[in-house]
Design a protein around this motif. Structure first.
Motif, PDB file in Angstrom:
ATOM      1  N   THR A 132       7.467  44.466  72.137  1.00 29.07           N
ATOM      2  CA  THR A 132       7.439  45.843  73.315  1.00 29.07           C
ATOM      3  C   THR A 132       8.499  44.657  74.742  1.00 29.07           C
ATOM      4  O   THR A 132       8.874  46.078  75.589  1.00 29.07           O
ATOM      5  N   LEU A 133       8.392  43.457  74.452  1.00 32.27           N
ATOM      6  CA  LEU A 133       9.127  43.113  75.291  1.00 32.27           C
ATOM      7  C   LEU A 133      10.530  43.642  75.951  1.00 32.27           C
ATOM      8  O   LEU A 133      11.437  43.891  76.722  1.00 32.27           O
ATOM      9  N   ALA A 134      11.258  43.520  73.637  1.00 30.74           N
ATOM     10  CA  ALA A 134      12.375  44.433  73.998  1.00 30.74           C
ATOM     11  C   ALA A 134      12.899  45.937  74.755  1.00 30.74           C
ATOM     12  O   ALA A 134      13.405  45.911  74.999  1.00 30.74           O
ATOM     13  N   LEU A 135      11.660  47.059  74.326  1.00 33.31           N
ATOM     14  CA  LEU A 135      11.814  47.340  74.565  1.00 33.31           C
ATOM     15  C   LEU A 135      11.410  48.017  75.672  1.00 33.31           C
ATOM     16  O   LEU A 135      12.201  49.046  76.607  1.00 33.31           O
ATOM     17  N   ARG A 136      10.234  47.369  76.164  1.00 31.62           N
ATOM     18  CA  ARG A 136      10.259  48.262  78.326  1.00 31.62           C
ATOM     19  C   ARG A 136      11.295  47.213  78.736  1.00 31.62           C
ATOM     20  O   ARG A 136      11.925  48.229  79.933  1.00 31.62           O
ATOM     21  N   THR A 137      11.592  46.038  78.548  1.00 32.43           N
ATOM     22  CA  THR A 137      12.918  45.132  79.890  1.00 32.43           C
ATOM     23  C   THR A 137      13.255  44.812  79.141  1.00 32.43           C
ATOM     24  O   THR A 137      14.542  44.821  79.768  1.00 32.43           O
ATOM     25  N   GLY A 138      13.586  44.901  77.898  1.00 37.66           N
ATOM     26  CA  GLY A 138      15.252  44.784  77.126  1.00 37.66           C
ATOM     27  C   GLY A 138      16.069  45.718  77.185  1.00 37.66           C
ATOM     28  O   GLY A 138      16.883  45.878  78.710  1.00 37.66           O
ATOM     29  N   VAL A 139      15.938  46.995  76.569  1.00 37.08           N
ATOM     30  CA  VAL A 139      16.165  48.276  77.055  1.00 37.08           C
ATOM     31  C   VAL A 139      16.135  49.300  77.958  1.00 37.08           C
ATOM     32  O   VAL A 139      16.856  50.089  78.288  1.00 37.08           O
ATOM     33  N   ASN A 140      14.445  48.896  78.167  1.00 41.87           N
ATOM     34  CA  ASN A 140      13.859  49.980  79.394  1.00 41.87           C
ATOM     35  C   ASN A 140      13.584  51.631  78.437  1.00 41.87           C
ATOM     36  O   ASN A 140      14.076  52.070  79.078  1.00 41.87           O
ATOM     37  N   THR A 199      16.877  50.087  84.763  1.00 39.17           N
ATOM     38  CA  THR A 199      17.228  49.107  84.829  1.00 39.17           C
ATOM     39  C   THR A 199      16.791  48.798  83.656  1.00 39.17           C
ATOM     40  O   THR A 199      16.222  48.933  82.164  1.00 39.17           O
ATOM     41  N   PHE A 200      17.445  47.409  82.852  1.00 45.05           N
ATOM     42  CA  PHE A 200      17.632  46.546  81.530  1.00 45.05           C
ATOM     43  C   PHE A 200      18.250  45.416  81.776  1.00 45.05           C
ATOM     44  O   PHE A 200      18.984  44.970  82.099  1.00 45.05           O
ATOM     45  N   ASN A 201      18.130  44.424  80.263  1.00 46.86           N
ATOM     46  CA  ASN A 201      18.437  43.607  80.677  1.00 46.86           C
ATOM     47  C   ASN A 201      19.495  43.477  79.271  1.00 46.86           C
ATOM     48  O   ASN A 201      18.789  43.325  77.430  1.00 46.86           O
ATOM     49  N   PRO A 202      20.600  43.025  79.667  1.00 47.48           N
ATOM     50  CA  PRO A 202      21.352  43.027  78.230  1.00 47.48           C
ATOM     51  C   PRO A 202      20.721  41.856  78.054  1.00 47.48           C
ATOM     52  O   PRO A 202      21.430  41.916  76.162  1.00 47.48           O
ATOM     53  N   ASN A 203      21.127  40.576  78.269  1.00 42.69           N
ATOM     54  CA  ASN A 203      20.574  39.296  77.372  1.00 42.69           C
ATOM     55  C   ASN A 203      19.550  38.792  77.686  1.00 42.69           C
ATOM     56  O   ASN A 203      19.068  38.703  78.664  1.00 42.69           O
ATOM     57  N   MET A 204      18.502  38.654  76.014  1.00 45.68           N
ATOM     58  CA  MET A 204      17.384  37.839  76.003  1.00 45.68           C
ATOM     59  C   MET A 204      17.330  36.705  75.454  1.00 45.68           C
ATOM     60  O   MET A 204      17.457  36.988  74.171  1.00 45.68           O
ATOM     61  N   PRO A 205      16.981  35.372  75.944  1.00 42.12           N
ATOM     62  CA  PRO A 205      17.002  34.862  77.333  1.00 42.12           C
ATOM     63  C   PRO A 205      18.229  35.241  77.847  1.00 42.12           C
ATOM     64  O   PRO A 205      19.337  35.842  77.214  1.00 42.12           O
ATOM     65  N   THR A 206      17.993  34.884  78.552  1.00 45.74           N
ATOM     66  CA  THR A 206      19.196  35.189  79.979  1.00 45.74           C
ATOM     67  C   THR A 206      18.865  34.046  81.479  1.00 45.74           C
ATOM     68  O   THR A 206      18.194  34.303  81.611  1.00 45.74           O
ATOM     69  N   GLU A 207      20.033  33.537  81.775  1.00 41.35           N
ATOM     70  CA  GLU A 207      19.470  32.245  82.596  1.00 41.35           C
ATOM     71  C   GLU A 207      20.818  31.605  83.319  1.00 41.35           C
ATOM     72  O   GLU A 207      20.842  31.160  84.553  1.00 41.35           O
ATOM     73  N   GLU A 208      21.682  32.935  83.293  1.00 41.05           N
ATOM     74  CA  GLU A 208      22.664  33.381  84.365  1.00 41.05           C
ATOM     75  C   GLU A 208      23.108  33.525  85.701  1.00 41.05           C
ATOM     76  O   GLU A 208      22.881  34.693  85.079  1.00 41.05           O
ATOM     77  N   VAL A 209      24.600  33.416  86.339  1.00 40.13           N
ATOM     78  CA  VAL A 209      24.887  34.276  87.390  1.00 40.13           C
ATOM     79  C   VAL A 209      26.053  34.739  86.837  1.00 40.13           C
ATOM     80  O   VAL A 209      26.749  33.186  87.130  1.00 40.13           O
ATOM     81  N   PHE A 210      27.194  35.627  86.335  1.00 40.99           N
ATOM     82  CA  PHE A 210      28.184  35.454  86.207  1.00 40.99           C
ATOM     83  C   PHE A 210      29.515  36.435  87.320  1.00 40.99           C
ATOM     84  O   PHE A 210      28.766  38.022  87.416  1.00 40.99           O
ATOM     85  N   SER A 211      30.646  36.270  87.312  1.00 40.21           N
ATOM     86  CA  SER A 211      31.610  36.555  87.854  1.00 40.21           C
ATOM     87  C   SER A 211      32.802  36.644  87.104  1.00 40.21           C
ATOM     88  O   SER A 211      32.599  36.510  85.742  1.00 40.21           O
ATOM     89  N   LEU A 212      34.126  37.211  87.189  1.00 41.09           N
ATOM     90  CA  LEU A 212      34.772  36.903  86.566  1.00 41.09           C
ATOM     91  C   LEU A 212      36.280  36.720  87.164  1.00 41.09           C
ATOM     92  O   LEU A 212      35.735  36.445  88.537  1.00 41.09           O
ATOM     93  N   PRO A 213      36.603  35.525  86.732  1.00 40.31           N
ATOM     94  CA  PRO A 213      38.337  34.712  87.219  1.00 40.31           C
ATOM     95  C   PRO A 213      38.873  35.641  87.938  1.00 40.31           C
ATOM     96  O   PRO A 213      39.114  36.766  86.412  1.00 40.31           O
ATOM     97  N   HIS A 214      40.107  35.383  88.411  1.00 44.81           N
ATOM     98  CA  HIS A 214      41.090  36.436  88.552  1.00 44.81           C
ATOM     99  C   HIS A 214      42.479  35.457  87.207  1.00 44.81           C
ATOM    100  O   HIS A 214      42.253  34.897  87.003  1.00 44.81           O
ATOM    101  N   LYS A 215      42.632  37.086  86.480  1.00 45.71           N
ATOM    102  CA  LYS A 215      43.544  36.730  85.459  1.00 45.71           C
ATOM    103  C   LYS A 215      44.749  35.706  85.038  1.00 45.71           C
ATOM    104  O   LYS A 215      45.748  35.398  83.899  1.00 45.71           O
ATOM    105  N   TYR A 216      45.220  36.428  85.916  1.00 39.20           N
ATOM    106  CA  TYR A 216      46.383  35.168  87.254  1.00 39.20           C
ATOM    107  C   TYR A 216      46.405  33.956  87.237  1.00 39.20           C
ATOM    108  O   TYR A 216      47.142  33.495  87.739  1.00 39.20           O
ATOM    109  N   ARG A 217      45.697  33.470  87.554  1.00 44.35           N
ATOM    110  CA  ARG A 217      44.930  32.353  88.766  1.00 44.35           C
ATOM    111  C   ARG A 217      44.599  31.458  87.887  1.00 44.35           C
ATOM    112  O   ARG A 217      43.495  30.908  88.904  1.00 44.35           O
TER     113      ARG A 217
END
Length: 412
Positions: free
Chosen positions: A12-20, A240-258
């Motif tokens: 139920t969690l995977a369907l409601r909170t995961g993929v909603n 609204t959905f949760n791509p990863n279960m579990p998830t404990e991260e906050v994430f962004s992207l680095p500059h590919k050349y720096r």
């Protein structure tokens, strides 16, 4: 003992909170054949919630191994067109995608790494268009895991197969909060805490992050307009959905050349059934220019040579050492879990949604903003209780972000 009732709560969690899952929506599930009983629970629940169609793509580790052992190279290097069309047709229909990942970490041990690399590249090339649906949040998708015998015994080698599976079930249930009376409410609270962390980082708008730990001294510039995300996400249609279960991260992207400096792994990386462990990468102007690995050197080399973008970074994720996954004390040999025990970075493709307006940009525009593109996206763990991270502002001033593996701002 993890009862069927607990497994129903997890489904139920995977369907409601995961993929909603929405009423009248289709659902595609990728699942291990060994997990058929749990998968049937998910399917029944999905139909009860109003799914119009549930399709299962079964995965069998033993059959996968046999194919690599006996099939000729031309078969290994070919990804069937019907599989591409199947995935794309569900995506075009707005289906939700649920991935249940439970691969044996040693599945392809002893198989020629070049052969595995051919298969991985063929699959990535064939599924490039489908991946745009998930990496740009055009549809709802989620990844969960359930125990399988070989995986469980890799984590608990001194237990019988049955006891290892039960121990892994107990660990997963706790980590994904299914042990709570109301797991959905617990996840709402957890997502709120991750929103706080990502809002702090978005307000800071650091120009650069500096990582220091034993074997690591890395400077990473962040693109102008970068966005920190974490926890729940939203589709283009506002679901609204949760791509990863579990998830404990906050994430962004680095500059590919720096990106410049050296970084060392802190946990084994299970890459398609082969382990890469105790490895170190050196970056210059965003590209890996040197690397070593105590285990899986050939596999790492093939990973880095998938294409030009596979030598550059597409993600940076911050995870405090006190996360439930880390505090379990277990090494899962499964990136979904291990990446949520540790700060990590990813070789390969960046999520365009981590840049303001990125989801609407073409490949040339993304490159101009420093957003990496690749057929691959492979997370690996670099965090520990010895990791310090400093944030550098546009004016050159610096402040601590992490100290001894956790948020510096939470210690104030």
């Amino acid at each position: 003992m993890v009862t069927e009732q607990v497994q129903k709560k997890y489904a139920t969690l995977a369907l409601r909170t995961g993929v909603n899952l929405q009423k009248g929506q289709a659902l595609m599930i990728n699942a291990p054949i060994e997990g058929a009983d749990f998968t049937k629970i998910v399917v029944r629940k999905a139909y009860e919630m109003g799914a119009k169609n549930v399709h299962i793509n079964w995965v069998d580790d033993e059959l996968t191994r046999l194919k690599f052992e006996y099939a000729p190279d031309e078969v290994i290097a070919h990804f069937p067109e019907w599989r591409v069309m199947l995935h794309e047709s569900f995506a075009e229909d707005g289906a939700a995608i649920l991935n249940i990942r439970s691969t044996n970490p040693d599945l392809l041990q002893g198989i020629d790494s070049a052969k595995v690399a051919k298969a991985n590249k063929a699959g990535a090339e064939a599924m490039k268009n489908f991946r745009k649906y998930t990496m740009n949040d055009k549809i709802a998708w989620s990844i969960i895991s359930i125990p399988t015998g070989d995986w469980a015994q890799k984590i608990f080698p001194n237990k019988s197969r049955a006891a290892a599976i039960e121990s892994l079930w107990e660990a997963i249930v706790k980590i994904v909060r299914v042990d709570k009376e109301d797991p959905i409410a617990a996840w709402e609270e957890h997502n709120a805490s991750l929103r706080v962390a990502r809002e702090v980082l978005n307000d800071k708008n650091y120009k650069k992050l500096i990582f220091k730990a034993p074997g690591t001294n890395l400077e990473m510039e962040l693109p102008e307009g970068h966005i920190w995300k974490g926890g729940s996400a939203q589709t283009e249609g506002g679901i609204t959905f949760n791509p990863n279960m579990p998830t404990e991260e906050v994430f962004s992207l680095p500059h590919k050349y720096r990106v410049n400096g050296t970084v060392s792994s802190t946990k084994p990386l299970n890459y398609g059934g082969s382990l890469i462990d105790r490895f170190k990468l050196t970056f210059k102007d965003g590209e890996v220019v040197d690397f070593t690995a105590e285990q899986g050197q050939d596999t790492l080399e093939h990973l880095l040579n998938i294409d030009e973008g596979s030598k550059r970074l597409g993600e940076v994720a911050l995870v405090p050492h006190e996360s439930p996954v880390s505090q379990s004390g277990l090494i899962f040999y499964n990136t979904l879990f291990d990446e949520n025990a540790s700060c990590h970075i990813a070789l390969g493709k960046a999520y365009p949604t981590n840049l303001e307006g990125g989801a609407q940009m073409n490949e040339e525009e993304l490159d101009q903003h420093g957003v990496n593109d690749s057929l691959s996206h492979v997370d690996f763990m670099i965090g520990s209780d010895q990791l310090d991270i400093d944030g550098v502002f546009a004016d050159g001033t610096t402040e601590p972000v992490f100290r001894n593996g956790t948020w510096a701002w939470k210690k104030k």
